[in-house]
Design an enzyme around this catalytic site. Structure first.
Site, PDB file in Angstrom:
ATOM      1  N   ARG A  41       0.806  -1.220   0.000  1.00  0.00           N
ATOM      2  CA  ARG A  41       0.000   0.000   0.000  1.00  0.00           C
ATOM      3  C   ARG A  41       0.842   1.275   0.000  1.00  0.00           C
ATOM      4  O   ARG A  41       0.607   2.180  -0.812  1.00  0.00           O
ATOM      5  CB  ARG A  41      -0.915   0.029   1.240  1.00  0.00           C
ATOM      6  N   THR A  42       1.808   1.370   0.909  1.00  0.00           N
ATOM      7  CA  THR A  42       2.525   2.637   1.068  1.00  0.00           C
ATOM      8  C   THR A  42       3.334   2.938  -0.188  1.00  0.00           C
ATOM      9  O   THR A  42       3.284   4.047  -0.727  1.00  0.00           O
ATOM     10  CB  THR A  42       3.445   2.557   2.305  1.00  0.00           C
TER      11      THR A  42
ATOM     12  N   LYS B 112      26.857  -4.516  -0.787  1.00  0.00           N
ATOM     13  CA  LYS B 112      28.326  -4.593  -0.880  1.00  0.00           C
ATOM     14  C   LYS B 112      28.980  -3.882   0.295  1.00  0.00           C
ATOM     15  O   LYS B 112      30.188  -3.700   0.323  1.00  0.00           O
ATOM     16  CB  LYS B 112      28.800  -3.938  -2.181  1.00  0.00           C
TER      17      LYS B 112
ATOM     18  N   ARG C 129      11.323   3.781   3.835  1.00  0.00           N
ATOM     19  CA  ARG C 129      10.863   2.727   4.749  1.00  0.00           C
ATOM     20  C   ARG C 129      12.071   1.883   5.094  1.00  0.00           C
ATOM     21  O   ARG C 129      12.841   1.488   4.212  1.00  0.00           O
ATOM     22  CB  ARG C 129       9.778   1.861   4.127  1.00  0.00           C
TER      23      ARG C 129
ATOM     24  N   HIS D 119       4.856   5.745  11.592  1.00  0.00           N
ATOM     25  CA  HIS D 119       4.374   5.584  10.215  1.00  0.00           C
ATOM     26  C   HIS D 119       3.395   6.753   9.991  1.00  0.00           C
ATOM     27  O   HIS D 119       2.182   6.560   9.937  1.00  0.00           O
ATOM     28  CB  HIS D 119       3.685   4.222  10.084  1.00  0.00           C
TER      29      HIS D 119
HETATM   30  N1   CP Z   1      -0.265  -0.192   5.947  1.00  0.00           N
HETATM   31  C1   CP Z   1       0.925  -0.406   5.344  1.00  0.00           C
HETATM   32  O1   CP Z   1       1.922   0.231   5.651  1.00  0.00           O
HETATM   33  O2   CP Z   1       0.881  -1.341   4.349  1.00  0.00           O
HETATM   34  P1   CP Z   1       2.139  -1.780   3.467  1.00  0.00           P
HETATM   35  O3   CP Z   1       3.124  -2.451   4.358  1.00  0.00           O
HETATM   36  O4   CP Z   1       1.554  -2.698   2.416  1.00  0.00           O
HETATM   37  O5   CP Z   1       2.737  -0.531   2.851  1.00  0.00           O
END
Ligand code: CP
Length: 314
Positions: free
Chosen positions: A58-59, A86, A108, A136
């Site tokens: 999603r993100t 590396k 992320r 998040h």
């Molecule tokens: N909710 C969420 O962060 O989903 P993903 O890990 O699929 O990005």
């Protein structure tokens, strides 16, 4: 309303006015996303790097779509396909990317603190797309947008967050964001999935009894059981977790008639939610949350890169 943030890393740095500016901007982007041609030139000429060092559906996809719909150039980068395998350090990797005169890094990472480190060593804007068990923040924004759409207001709204509170970066941003907006927050979890100091998260109430909590709640936010972050066995079995803490069809009669169900995804069907509740036509806003991911991420990209109300008028 002036919006003068450079980064989106810690939601507690944002005021209620800042958050409302993002939500109202996201609402304006809804109109763009409902056109036949879903593209505006508002970020033409900007370059954004999507650095995903952990899996995401999603993100990552919603950031990529948001960038395309705003006409900025994007580079998808990260994980095992980069020279970090590396031995290249994070700081050298970021310095390399910044030599390309990029404008923003969306990151992320499984390590908490990586987005802040990147912000400290680069001149680029940074958005935290999920760091370890820490935060998040864009998830919190899309959750707020979905709750705002369904309920119309935040003040006094009773929100219960159920499940793996201790391992959840969603909680790390969502609980403070709900409090900033004036909601009353209850966290509901087995003692083994509660952090050692739940009060630090800022929730108003802490309980291990979902059946007592449900009748009070306007919003029931179910968390994913994070099998990848669990150490040891915090509950005897997934089946027992579902019986004691799952939001199941059998528990619906305990809910307010207008209570809604949220989940950040991905769902463990049959564990924290059964399919009856996950797909409930009146209560579940889970797919609205997914759509709100595009709208709120467009808003965050646009505002952080200097966009203003005037940009909409042009
Ligand atoms: N909710 C969420 O962060 O989903 P993903 O890990 O699929 O990005």
């Amino acid at each position: 309303m002036a919006f003068d943030h450079k980064h989106l890393i810690d939601i507690t740095e944002y005021s209620a006015d800042d958050i409302m500016t993002i939500l109202e901007t996201a609402a304006r982007f809804k109109e763009v996303n409902e056109r036949r041609i879903k593209k505006v030139p508002m970020l033409k000429g900007f370059t954004v790097v999507n650095m995903f060092n952990e899996p995401s559906t999603r993100t990552r996809s919603s950031f990529e779509i948001a960038e395309k719909r705003l006409s900025c150039d994007s580079l998808n980068f990260g994980g095992s396909s980069t020279s970090t395998v590396k031995g290249e350090s994070l700081v050298d990797t970021v310095a390399t990317l910044c030599s390309y005169k990029i404008d923003m890094i969306i990151v992320r990472d499984r390590h908490a603190g990586v987005p802040r480190k990147i912000a400290d060593v680069s001149g680029a804007h940074v958005i935290d797309a999920g760091d370890g068990k820490h935060q998040h923040p864009t998830q919190a924004l899309l959750d707020l947008f979905s709750i705002w759409e369904a309920k119309g207001d935040f003040t006094g709204l009773k929100v219960g967050i159920v499940g793996d509170i201790g391992h959840s970066r969603v909680c790390g941003s969502l609980i403070p964001a709900l409090k900033i907006m004036g909601c009353e927050v209850t966290v509901i979890a087995p003692p083994t999935l509660m952090p050692a100091r739940p009060d630090v998260l800022g929730a108003d109430h802490v309980t291990s009894n979902i059946d007592e909590a449900l009748p009070e709640l306007d919003v029931v936010y179910m968390l994913r059981i994070q099998r990848e972050r669990l150490e040891g066995a915090p509950y005897p079995s997934l089946r027992e977790y579902n019986m004691l803490y799952g939001l199941t069809q059998e528990r619906e009669h305990l809910m307010k008639s207008d209570a809604i169900i949220c989940h950040p995804g991905p769902i463990n069907r049959g564990v924290e939610l059964d399919s009856f509740m996950a797909d409930h036509p009146k209560r579940s806003v889970i797919l609205n949350q997914v759509y709100a991911g595009i709208l709120t991420r467009m808003a965050a990209l646009y505002l952080l890169l200097g966009g203003s109300e005037d940009g909409f008028a042009a």
